[in-house]
Design a protein around this motif. Structure first.
Motif, PDB file in Angstrom:
ATOM      1  N   SER A 115       0.851  -1.185   0.000  1.00 49.61           N
ATOM      2  CA  SER A 115       0.000   0.000   0.000  1.00 49.61           C
ATOM      3  C   SER A 115       0.885   1.231   0.000  1.00 49.61           C
ATOM      4  O   SER A 115       2.112   1.138   0.073  1.00 49.61           O
ATOM      5  CB  SER A 115      -0.927   0.008   1.223  1.00 49.61           C
ATOM      6  N   ALA A 116       0.256   2.380  -0.080  1.00 54.37           N
ATOM      7  CA  ALA A 116       0.954   3.655   0.021  1.00 54.37           C
ATOM      8  C   ALA A 116      -0.041   4.670   0.538  1.00 54.37           C
ATOM      9  O   ALA A 116      -1.258   4.494   0.404  1.00 54.37           O
ATOM     10  CB  ALA A 116       1.509   4.101  -1.339  1.00 54.37           C
ATOM     11  N   HIS A 117       0.466   5.723   1.134  1.00 54.79           N
ATOM     12  CA  HIS A 117      -0.439   6.753   1.622  1.00 54.79           C
ATOM     13  C   HIS A 117      -1.094   7.498   0.459  1.00 54.79           C
ATOM     14  O   HIS A 117      -2.277   7.854   0.527  1.00 54.79           O
ATOM     15  CB  HIS A 117       0.315   7.738   2.515  1.00 54.79           C
ATOM     16  N   TYR A 118      -0.328   7.715  -0.603  1.00 54.38           N
ATOM     17  CA  TYR A 118      -0.839   8.478  -1.747  1.00 54.38           C
ATOM     18  C   TYR A 118      -0.474   7.790  -3.057  1.00 54.38           C
ATOM     19  O   TYR A 118       0.574   7.131  -3.173  1.00 54.38           O
ATOM     20  CB  TYR A 118      -0.268   9.895  -1.746  1.00 54.38           C
ATOM     21  N   LEU A 119      -1.336   7.973  -4.043  1.00 51.79           N
ATOM     22  CA  LEU A 119      -1.098   7.517  -5.416  1.00 51.79           C
ATOM     23  C   LEU A 119      -1.329   8.704  -6.338  1.00 51.79           C
ATOM     24  O   LEU A 119      -2.389   9.344  -6.272  1.00 51.79           O
ATOM     25  CB  LEU A 119      -2.049   6.376  -5.773  1.00 51.79           C
ATOM     26  N   VAL A 120      -0.350   9.010  -7.186  1.00 53.74           N
ATOM     27  CA  VAL A 120      -0.464  10.118  -8.136  1.00 53.74           C
ATOM     28  C   VAL A 120      -0.599   9.526  -9.536  1.00 53.74           C
ATOM     29  O   VAL A 120       0.335   8.896 -10.043  1.00 53.74           O
ATOM     30  CB  VAL A 120       0.753  11.063  -8.062  1.00 53.74           C
ATOM     31  N   SER A 121      -1.760   9.708 -10.147  1.00 48.81           N
ATOM     32  CA  SER A 121      -2.011   9.153 -11.479  1.00 48.81           C
ATOM     33  C   SER A 121      -1.335  10.012 -12.543  1.00 48.81           C
ATOM     34  O   SER A 121      -0.863  11.115 -12.279  1.00 48.81           O
ATOM     35  CB  SER A 121      -3.519   9.058 -11.742  1.00 48.81           C
ATOM     36  N   ASP A 122      -1.327   9.475 -13.765  1.00 51.06           N
ATOM     37  CA  ASP A 122      -0.617  10.162 -14.846  1.00 51.06           C
ATOM     38  C   ASP A 122      -1.549  10.797 -15.879  1.00 51.06           C
ATOM     39  O   ASP A 122      -1.242  11.853 -16.424  1.00 51.06           O
ATOM     40  CB  ASP A 122       0.354   9.199 -15.551  1.00 51.06           C
ATOM     41  N   ASN A 123      -2.698  10.168 -16.161  1.00 45.80           N
ATOM     42  CA  ASN A 123      -3.567  10.701 -17.217  1.00 45.80           C
ATOM     43  C   ASN A 123      -5.021  10.311 -16.950  1.00 45.80           C
ATOM     44  O   ASN A 123      -5.430   9.183 -17.242  1.00 45.80           O
ATOM     45  CB  ASN A 123      -3.123  10.161 -18.590  1.00 45.80           C
ATOM     46  N   PRO A 124      -5.801  11.254 -16.357  1.00 49.24           N
ATOM     47  CA  PRO A 124      -5.401  12.609 -15.962  1.00 49.24           C
ATOM     48  C   PRO A 124      -4.602  12.583 -14.666  1.00 49.24           C
ATOM     49  O   PRO A 124      -4.665  11.616 -13.917  1.00 49.24           O
ATOM     50  CB  PRO A 124      -6.743  13.318 -15.770  1.00 49.24           C
ATOM     51  N   VAL A 125      -3.885  13.663 -14.425  1.00 46.08           N
ATOM     52  CA  VAL A 125      -3.080  13.761 -13.208  1.00 46.08           C
ATOM     53  C   VAL A 125      -3.989  14.072 -12.023  1.00 46.08           C
ATOM     54  O   VAL A 125      -4.766  15.026 -12.050  1.00 46.08           O
ATOM     55  CB  VAL A 125      -1.993  14.851 -13.354  1.00 46.08           C
ATOM     56  N   LYS A 126      -3.904  13.234 -11.009  1.00 46.85           N
ATOM     57  CA  LYS A 126      -4.738  13.418  -9.823  1.00 46.85           C
ATOM     58  C   LYS A 126      -4.102  12.677  -8.654  1.00 46.85           C
ATOM     59  O   LYS A 126      -3.472  11.638  -8.845  1.00 46.85           O
ATOM     60  CB  LYS A 126      -6.153  12.871 -10.082  1.00 46.85           C
ATOM     61  N   THR A 127      -4.254  13.227  -7.440  1.00 42.65           N
ATOM     62  CA  THR A 127      -3.719  12.590  -6.241  1.00 42.65           C
ATOM     63  C   THR A 127      -4.839  11.889  -5.484  1.00 42.65           C
ATOM     64  O   THR A 127      -5.888  12.474  -5.228  1.00 42.65           O
ATOM     65  CB  THR A 127      -3.044  13.623  -5.319  1.00 42.65           C
ATOM     66  N   TYR A 128      -4.593  10.619  -5.127  1.00 47.42           N
ATOM     67  CA  TYR A 128      -5.531   9.822  -4.356  1.00 47.42           C
ATOM     68  C   TYR A 128      -4.885   9.486  -3.012  1.00 47.42           C
ATOM     69  O   TYR A 128      -3.751   9.017  -2.971  1.00 47.42           O
ATOM     70  CB  TYR A 128      -5.851   8.511  -5.077  1.00 47.42           C
ATOM     71  N   GLN A 129      -5.608   9.720  -1.915  1.00 42.14           N
ATOM     72  CA  GLN A 129      -5.116   9.286  -0.613  1.00 42.14           C
ATOM     73  C   GLN A 129      -5.702   7.923  -0.313  1.00 42.14           C
ATOM     74  O   GLN A 129      -6.921   7.736  -0.280  1.00 42.14           O
ATOM     75  CB  GLN A 129      -5.487  10.272   0.496  1.00 42.14           C
ATOM     76  N   LEU A 130      -4.821   6.940  -0.067  1.00 41.11           N
ATOM     77  CA  LEU A 130      -5.242   5.565   0.139  1.00 41.11           C
ATOM     78  C   LEU A 130      -5.115   5.122   1.593  1.00 41.11           C
ATOM     79  O   LEU A 130      -5.810   4.194   2.021  1.00 41.11           O
ATOM     80  CB  LEU A 130      -4.400   4.617  -0.744  1.00 41.11           C
ATOM     81  N   VAL A 131      -4.223   5.750   2.328  1.00 39.04           N
ATOM     82  CA  VAL A 131      -4.001   5.419   3.737  1.00 39.04           C
ATOM     83  C   VAL A 131      -3.880   6.724   4.516  1.00 39.04           C
ATOM     84  O   VAL A 131      -3.202   7.655   4.070  1.00 39.04           O
ATOM     85  CB  VAL A 131      -2.720   4.568   3.927  1.00 39.04           C
ATOM     86  N   ASP A 132      -4.531   6.799   5.668  1.00 35.27           N
ATOM     87  CA  ASP A 132      -4.413   7.984   6.511  1.00 35.27           C
ATOM     88  C   ASP A 132      -2.963   8.169   6.955  1.00 35.27           C
ATOM     89  O   ASP A 132      -2.260   7.190   7.237  1.00 35.27           O
ATOM     90  CB  ASP A 132      -5.315   7.819   7.749  1.00 35.27           C
ATOM     91  N   GLU A 133      -2.512   9.409   6.998  1.00 38.27           N
ATOM     92  CA  GLU A 133      -1.117   9.681   7.354  1.00 38.27           C
ATOM     93  C   GLU A 133      -0.770   9.223   8.765  1.00 38.27           C
ATOM     94  O   GLU A 133       0.411   9.021   9.078  1.00 38.27           O
ATOM     95  CB  GLU A 133      -0.816  11.177   7.209  1.00 38.27           C
ATOM     96  N   ASN A 134      -1.761   9.072   9.632  1.00 34.82           N
ATOM     97  CA  ASN A 134      -1.505   8.616  10.994  1.00 34.82           C
ATOM     98  C   ASN A 134      -1.364   7.105  11.098  1.00 34.82           C
ATOM     99  O   ASN A 134      -1.051   6.586  12.160  1.00 34.82           O
ATOM    100  CB  ASN A 134      -2.624   9.082  11.928  1.00 34.82           C
ATOM    101  N   ARG A 135      -1.593   6.421   9.989  1.00 35.25           N
ATOM    102  CA  ARG A 135      -1.463   4.965   9.979  1.00 35.25           C
ATOM    103  C   ARG A 135      -0.287   4.548   9.108  1.00 35.25           C
ATOM    104  O   ARG A 135       0.154   5.295   8.231  1.00 35.25           O
ATOM    105  CB  ARG A 135      -2.765   4.315   9.479  1.00 35.25           C
ATOM    106  N   ARG A 136       0.207   3.354   9.365  1.00 31.53           N
ATOM    107  CA  ARG A 136       1.365   2.841   8.636  1.00 31.53           C
ATOM    108  C   ARG A 136       0.911   2.164   7.345  1.00 31.53           C
ATOM    109  O   ARG A 136       0.040   1.305   7.370  1.00 31.53           O
ATOM    110  CB  ARG A 136       2.117   1.831   9.511  1.00 31.53           C
ATOM    111  N   SER A 137       1.493   2.574   6.227  1.00 34.69           N
ATOM    112  CA  SER A 137       1.242   1.859   4.972  1.00 34.69           C
ATOM    113  C   SER A 137       2.428   0.943   4.689  1.00 34.69           C
ATOM    114  O   SER A 137       3.527   1.149   5.195  1.00 34.69           O
ATOM    115  CB  SER A 137       1.024   2.842   3.819  1.00 34.69           C
TER     116      SER A 137
END
Length: 282
Positions: free
Chosen positions: A65-87
């Motif tokens: 997992s990761a806290h964030y995923l940045v897509s390429d087309n279209p460009v957009k940031t997705y938060q997948l895990v809360d920053e207070n939790r361990r990914s």
């Protein structure tokens, strides 16, 4: 019978109310000044697969997992895990004495196909500028929020050289330096060191290993140019000299290592208006 029923109901209500009442109270009016965020590192990755597959792997049963995923087309940031939790993004990792960095880091996955091996050699895919801009914006926000030191904004390959190559030599680390997010070798001092290493004998392998360990990499200290040492050299070159990252201990790499490990040799620029945007938070 009615009186007994009522007494039982009252007793049950009293019991439930007692259970709902905290057994003790905590005074939270005194807050210590001696603290900081548990997040000490920010790690950048590439996914090596497309967006749809990346999202599935990072959110379902892929064991990563990761806290964030940045897509390429279209460009957009997705938060997948809360920053207070361990990914689960770093795996077996090391930097400057710190190990198993999942517990102390935030991970950003960037959608990018990674590399392909061709008869002419390994070829890494580039990053669209809009995606790079998005990553810079995200890194700035996270680093400010957790007060992450600039020298602790790293690539997955930095903390796991050889085992991992991401975000690869095509990732423009220099743009992060120009945005004031990470330190970069002082160009004037680097030019002097390059001139020196053109005329003096190349240092031995033990010198390269010691310098790489001083930077923060987990590096063998054997004096032998083994596979592990070449992998660390290649990782260092990916960041600071991406046009030639074969892992060879040459004079240009020696000059870079000398500057990076010299007190005051790394400079962190102040972000200019051109590198600071006013977009809404992700």
């Amino acid at each position: 019978m009615k009186i007994r029923t009522r007494l039982l109901a009252l007793a049950s209500a009293f019991f439930l109310a007692a259970c709902a009442t905290p057994s003790h109270q905590i005074d939270r009016t005194h807050v210590s000044e001696n603290q900081d965020s548990r997040v000490q590192f920010l790690i950048l990755h590439y996914t090596a697969i497309d967006f749809d597959k990346s999202l599935k792997v990072l959110t379902t049963g892929g064991k990563v997992s990761a806290h964030y995923l940045v897509s390429d087309n279209p460009v957009k940031t997705y938060q997948l895990v809360d920053e207070n939790r361990r990914s689960w993004h770093a795996g077996v990792s090391y930097w400057a004495g710190a190990t198993n960095l999942n517990a102390a880091s935030i991970g950003i996955e960037i959608v990018n196909p990674g590399f392909v091996d061709t008869p002419a050699g390994r070829v890494y895919a580039g990053y669209p500028q809009q995606q790079v801009d998005e990553v810079i914006h995200l890194v700035r926000e996270i680093a400010a929020r957790h007060r992450i030191r600039p020298d602790r904004i790293l690539g997955h390959n930095d903390i796991a050289p050889g085992r991992k190559q991401d975000p690869g030599p095509a990732f423009p680390w220099k743009q992060l330096a120009d945005a004031g997010l990470i330190p970069w070798p002082d160009p004037a001092l680097l030019e002097i060191r390059r001139t020196v290493f053109q005329v003096v004998p190349l240092p031995d392998i033990a010198w390269f290993q010691q310098k790489l360990a001083q930077v923060g990499y987990q590096t063998p200290q054997t004096g032998i140019l083994d596979t592990a040492t070449r992998e660390v050299l290649a990782t260092f070159q990916m960041k600071y000299r991406p046009t030639n990252c074969a892992g060879d201990p040459d004079g240009d790499t020696a000059a870079l290592l000398d500057v990076v490990t010299t007190p005051g040799g790394m400079i962190t620029l102040q972000a200019s208006p051109a590198t600071t945007d006013n977009r809404s938070p992700y």
